[in-house]
Motif scaffolding. Structure first.
Motif, PDB file in Angstrom:
ATOM      1  N   VAL A  32      72.511 -73.826 -34.998  1.00  0.00           N
ATOM      2  CA  VAL A  32      73.793 -74.540 -35.014  1.00  0.00           C
ATOM      3  C   VAL A  32      73.734 -75.642 -36.063  1.00  0.00           C
ATOM      4  CG1 VAL A  32      75.416 -75.880 -33.633  1.00  0.00           C
ATOM      5  CG2 VAL A  32      74.061 -74.094 -32.557  1.00  0.00           C
TER       6      VAL A  32
ATOM      7  N   THR B 260      81.432 -78.923 -37.938  1.00  0.00           N
ATOM      8  CA  THR B 260      81.950 -77.743 -37.241  1.00  0.00           C
ATOM      9  C   THR B 260      83.416 -77.598 -37.598  1.00  0.00           C
ATOM     10  OG1 THR B 260      80.456 -78.270 -35.433  1.00  0.00           O
ATOM     11  CG2 THR B 260      82.176 -76.663 -34.979  1.00  0.00           C
ATOM     12  N   ILE B 261      83.782 -76.444 -38.115  1.00  0.00           N
ATOM     13  CA  ILE B 261      85.175 -76.261 -38.542  1.00  0.00           C
ATOM     14  C   ILE B 261      85.865 -75.177 -37.744  1.00  0.00           C
ATOM     15  CG2 ILE B 261      84.857 -77.104 -40.895  1.00  0.00           C
ATOM     16  CD1 ILE B 261      84.573 -74.141 -41.707  1.00  0.00           C
ATOM     17  N   GLN B 262      85.099 -74.480 -36.936  1.00  0.00           N
ATOM     18  CA  GLN B 262      85.673 -73.376 -36.195  1.00  0.00           C
ATOM     19  C   GLN B 262      85.007 -73.331 -34.820  1.00  0.00           C
ATOM     20  OE1 GLN B 262      84.964 -69.554 -38.034  1.00  0.00           O
ATOM     21  NE2 GLN B 262      87.120 -69.058 -37.857  1.00  0.00           N
TER      22      GLN B 262
ATOM     23  N   ARG C 275      83.107 -71.873 -31.846  1.00  0.00           N
ATOM     24  CA  ARG C 275      82.064 -70.851 -31.885  1.00  0.00           C
ATOM     25  C   ARG C 275      81.509 -70.646 -30.474  1.00  0.00           C
ATOM     26  NH1 ARG C 275      76.486 -71.508 -34.875  1.00  0.00           N
ATOM     27  NH2 ARG C 275      75.912 -69.352 -35.253  1.00  0.00           N
ATOM     28  N   GLU C 276      81.433 -69.404 -30.072  1.00  0.00           N
ATOM     29  CA  GLU C 276      81.047 -69.102 -28.690  1.00  0.00           C
ATOM     30  C   GLU C 276      79.552 -68.851 -28.563  1.00  0.00           C
ATOM     31  OE1 GLU C 276      83.396 -65.932 -27.157  1.00  0.00           O
ATOM     32  OE2 GLU C 276      85.163 -67.226 -26.939  1.00  0.00           O
ATOM     33  N   PHE C 277      79.011 -69.347 -27.460  1.00  0.00           N
ATOM     34  CA  PHE C 277      77.587 -69.140 -27.142  1.00  0.00           C
ATOM     35  C   PHE C 277      77.500 -68.563 -25.729  1.00  0.00           C
ATOM     36  CE2 PHE C 277      75.625 -71.590 -30.601  1.00  0.00           C
ATOM     37  CZ  PHE C 277      76.758 -72.218 -31.110  1.00  0.00           C
TER      38      PHE C 277
END
Lengths: 509, 466
Positions: free
Chosen positions: B30, B39-41, B43-45
């Motif tokens: 990350v 962070t611009i989008q 994001r899934e974890f």
């Protein structure tokens, strides 16, 4: 229905596992990762049982990889056939030995002593080398001569017949076993215990089969032929009653284990006395006498069972136990297993992002070198978003400046009104105090842009990030990192009359 | 039926959202950094255990134009009950609008029903610029929890707590960079308590993660035990002709031997790092301080080795063990003389032991020629040095979160105290196991048992260190 998890490996499992682990090393890391992920899902990890986990993985691999599954089946078949072959040989030998020992041509009696010597005592002597061979290696090493005896015992054990049998096996079975021989040779230190355990087990299986055959054959002869037992000796005391008494003592001692339960299975003194025969006196027996002499059979059968068969059951159980322990040890120490289990444990828990992180599209930034602008007299000071300085403090620093608040709790409309108001100003520099510890947000950039539009160029705009360290003066400077962050962001606007100052002196310069 | 919940980490830029995700998801890839808008989008974890999805964490960009967004929402609000709908409409309407790109990205998972995890920095003060974003988040109506993450000295934790408690039911403090595993798990449990339907899924995940952590420790202990076993039994061999001068080969053999021991240690370290998901740990950035010393250097042996007194104990234990085998072999006829003599000799060897790592031996070959053998080591000190270094390295790796970037610094000097010299009997126990490992063939049941015992001792030492 899924089969319950296994924790005890068979020899065929060990062969298939070794082959599968070697195959793993040949795979590409990506292919391996995908397999790990699939297999890890069904892996029971909480047990801490390396062997069980290895077997669970092997089962999964076999379902996935036909070659490993086929090898496993072939090895299993080959080992079963090996055992069947050994059992068959033992049966042949047992039948032969029994018929030989009970040889009766109708002219005399079956010598019970010879029968027991051939069928119980002689095979029983092989328990001595077994004891040596079964000794743990570390003890055998330290007792003089025992190691050599153990080696010789293993070398001469019936288990050594197995490789001879393999020569007549079909090729595919031979190939699967060749892997076993190959591994035993190549990884001697790892597989030595296993090899020893296998030889011991096969030897005891052979011996047990032999004794069982003898027992059954003996019972068969009892049932289907008329046996008249007797005993004979050259070493006579001269007193027939004393001789019979001595023999009775021996038979009673032999029959001790069962005499309490089956008293008839212990030859009586009278029967022993009657059973003695001399070859030179070829007396023929009456029907009644012959029937009475057959009374030995229970003693003979039980002696074979208790002193021949029972010890072999125990030794086979022991050999089986040793082999199981060795098998588990070998699986546990298999080269590559630790790495495999580490990978599987890791693959079982997936928590990282599935998609890669997006890269910022190349933002067109108009970085401009700030003009050599002086601060001049600061006429306007803006406190952006509530920098924690009160009005008085700012007034003391900039006595001639008008002080305004923007951002934070102020509405956008209030900010807009302020911008319009400043647009009608005198063209003197404007100082904006910002919180150095906060990142420059886009709404601040929007504010700067609207302010510039209202002011036109060039009234200079100076942004002064304020720090948090109150010990460093009335207007604590921001840290180097904070300043860098503000400078980089502000520079993206590309306004030559806009700059970030690090302290009051820079504001004035 | 319980469904797998989603938790969106939201807040101001640069307050540690990505770091928190990185720590909880154990994902060192990350991107975290001081530049705003790293962070611009969203994001899934997703967390999957054995392929089963248990929850999803979503890292989101920070608010950039919160006041403008709130103003739009206020303009479109009809009544208090419509607020969640207004937020959803905002996202729908502004999806193509580059101005509100960050706001849309961060609000989208909340509109879709995600739990709200609001992250602030407890090292900097609360300010009025947070009000607008907290108001928007309240409008979403989603179950929420605030995490105060002090990025530096936690000077403003209490003021923050006071401010946040007005907006959020649950407020937790967690230093994301340094958070030990237990604290991470506590926070996850709190996530699950935000809504009844989420609890089962999160609790299942927590149990699985705790088990996984134990499995990681077991795997690491096993790796370290295998390292020690391999190092103890390693030998370098060279066959030479009958008339070759062995002294010509001694230096090369010794060098190869030492090189191999270092390789074994490095390999074990990579394995331990891999177990904890640090495959890409930048070796140049990582400062292992005392661990950077060479395994076979004097400095390392001084730091990680045993004291003379402990060496005597270790030697005596090993000697007694060997002598004990003789006693057993003689069925006790020796009246424990074997153990006694073994213990005395071993103790003396421990006291007078040299620093020499291993010996060179020359063996005549049955088919002619000679074999030079360097090792295995009989040095009493060596396995302790190796083990202490490995356990310390493990403590550093296991205690590192995936949010940490850059140098790994050993801050607690106390950890350098050689573990095996602590007066709890582990020296004797270890010495006995080392002796057994030296004397058994790899793969034999005795060796497997000794390795299992060493693994257990290492696991105990590691649990004490971490």
């Amino acid at each position: 229905m899924p089969s319950p998890p296994r924790s005890q490996p068979e020899i065929a499992d060990i062969l298939a596992l070794a082959s599968a682990l070697e195959g793993e090393a040949q795979r590409g890391s990506r292919e391996r990762a995908l397999r790990d992920k699939r297999f890890a899902a069904s892996l029971e990890t909480a047990t801490g049982d390396r062997c069980g986990q290895a077997l669970a993985w092997l089962d999964a691999v076999e379902a996935d990889d036909e070659a490993v599954g086929r090898l496993h089946q072939q090895a299993e078949t080959a080992l079963h056939v090996t055992e069947l072959g050994l059992v068959a040989l033992a049966i042949l030998l047992g039948v032969g030995a029994t018929l030989g020992a009970f040889y009766f041509d109708g002219s005399g009696r079956v010598n019970a002593v010879s029968v027991l010597a051939v069928l119980v005592v002689l095979p029983g002597l092989f328990l001595i080398p077994f004891s040596f061979a079964a000794l743990p290696e570390r003890i055998a090493q330290r007792l003089p001569g025992v190691r050599l005896a153990a080696l010789l015992s293993r070398g001469g054990g019936a288990g050594r017949l197995a490789p001879l049998l393999w020569r007549v096996f079909p090729r595919e079975l031979r190939d699967s076993l060749a892997l076993l021989s190959g591994r035993l040779t190549r990884h001697q230190s790892l597989y030595a215990g296993l090899q020893k355990g296998m030889i011991l087990r096969w030897s005891q299986l052979f011996a047990l089969s032999f004794q069982l055959t003898v027992l059954i054959a003996c019972l068969g002869l009892v049932v289907f032929s008329d046996l008249a037992f007797g005993w004979s000796t050259t070493l006579t005391s001269g007193d027939a009653a004393l001789d019979a008494y001595r023999v009775h003592r021996v038979t009673s001692a032999i029959a001790w284990p069962w005499s309490g339960v089956l008293p008839d299975a212990r030859p009586s003194l009278a029967l022993i006395g009657e059973s003695r025969y001399f070859r030179v006196v070829a007396d023929s027996l009456s029907l009644t006498q012959a029937a009475r002499l057959g009374g030995w059979w229970q003693f003979v059968v039980l002696t074979i069972g208790v002193y021949g068969l029972l010890p072999r059951l125990i030794t086979l159980g022991f050999a089986r136990f040793r082999l199981r322990a060795s098998s588990r040890a070998v699986v546990s120490a298999s080269p590559g297993l630790s790495a495999l289990l580490r990978r599987l444990h890791r693959a079982r828990v997936e928590s990282i992002a599935v998609e890669p992180e997006a890269n910022e599209a190349a933002v067109k930034t108009e970085r401009a070198q700030p003009s050599a602008m002086g601060g001049g007299h600061i006429q306007v000071v803006l406190n952006w978003s509530g920098v924690p300085l009160d009005h008085t403090e700012i007034t003391q620093l900039f006595p001639q400046a008008s002080i305004h608040a923007a951002g934070g709790t102020a509405t956008l409309a209030a900010d807009k009104t302020l911008v319009e108001q400043l647009g009608c100003g005198t063209g003197e520099p404007i100082l904006i105090l910002v919180k150095g510890w906060e990142p420059p947000l886009m709404e601040f950039m929007d504010f700067l842009a609207s302010l510039r539009r209202a002011l036109g160029q060039p009234p200079p705009i100076i942004v002064l990030p304020v720090g948090l360290d109150e010990t460093t003066g009335e207007l604590p400077p921001a840290s180097v990192d904070q300043l860098k962050r503000w400078r980089n962001k502000v520079a993206e606007i590309g306004d030559p009359w806009l700059r970030v100052a690090s302290n009051l002196e820079e504001v004035q310069s | 039926m319980s469904t797998a919940p989603t938790f969106a980490l939201v807040g101001h830029p640069n307050k540690g959202k990505s770091s928190l995700v990185s720590t909880l998801a154990r994902d060192a890839s990350v991107r975290v950094g001081p530049e705003p808008g790293t962070t611009i989008q969203a994001r899934e974890f997703p967390l999957r255990i054995g392929g089963q999805l248990l929850y999803t964490l979503v890292d989101t960009p920070g608010f950039q134009r919160a006041r403008a967004a709130l103003e739009w929402m206020k303009q479109h609000e009809t009544d208090a009950g419509s607020r969640a709908g207004v937020v959803a409409r905002f996202v729908e309407v502004h999806a193509p609008d580059e101005r509100f790109r960050h706001e849309c990205e961060l609000l989208r998972p909340l509109v879709a029903g995600a739990g709200l995890i609001y992250v602030v920095d407890g090292a900097t003060p609360y300010g009025s610029e947070y009000d607008a974003e907290m108001e928007i988040l309240r409008w979403t109506g989603q179950p929420s929890l605030a995490v105060i993450n002090p990025i530096g000295a936690p000077r403003f934790v209490e003021p923050w707590r006071g401010a946040l408690e007005q907006f959020f039911r649950v407020v937790r403090v967690l230093d994301v960079l340094e958070a030990p595993f237990d604290r991470q798990i506590d926070l996850l449990r709190a996530f699950g308590q935000l809504r009844d339907g989420w609890r089962d899924s999160v609790d299942t995940a927590v149990v699985a993660l705790v088990n996984h952590r134990a499995q990681q420790a077991d795997d690491a202990a096993r790796g370290i035990a295998e390292l020690v076993s391999s190092a103890l039994t390693h030998r370098e061999i060279k066959d030479i002709g009958r008339h070759d001068d062995p002294t010509h080969h001694t230096a090369a053999l010794e060098q190869d031997y030492r090189g191999r021991l270092r390789q074994l240690e490095n390999k074990a370290r990579r394995e331990v790092e891999g177990i904890y998901g640090f495959d890409d740990l930048d070796r140049e950035e990582v400062d292992m301080t005392v661990l950077d010393t060479d395994l076979l250097s004097q400095e390392s042996w001084l730091v990680f080795g045993l004291q003379k007194r402990d060496l005597v104990v270790a030697g005596a234990t090993g000697g007694a063990l060997v002598g004990g085998v003789v006693d057993v072999s003689l069925l006790g006829a020796s009246f424990l003389a074997g153990s006694l003599v073994g213990g005395l000799v071993g103790g003396a060897l421990g006291y007078f032991s040299s620093d020499r790592l291993a010996e060179l031996k020359m063996l005549n070959q049955p088919m002619g020629g000679r074999r030079l053998r360097y090792g295995p080591t009989r040095n009493l000190q060596f396995p302790f040095v190796l083990l202490n270094r490995a356990v310390l390295h493990h403590a550093m790796v296991a205690g590192r979160t995936h949010a940490q970037r850059g140098r790994l610094i050993l801050t607690q000097e106390g950890k350098v105290v050689p573990i095996a010299t602590q007066s709890d009997g582990s020296t004797k126990q270890l010495s006995a196991v080392f002796t057994r490992l030296r004397r058994t063939d790899p793969g034999s049941t005795s060796w497997v048992a000794a390795l299992a015992e060493l693994t257990q001792i290492v696991a105990d030492l590691m649990s004490r260190e971490t």
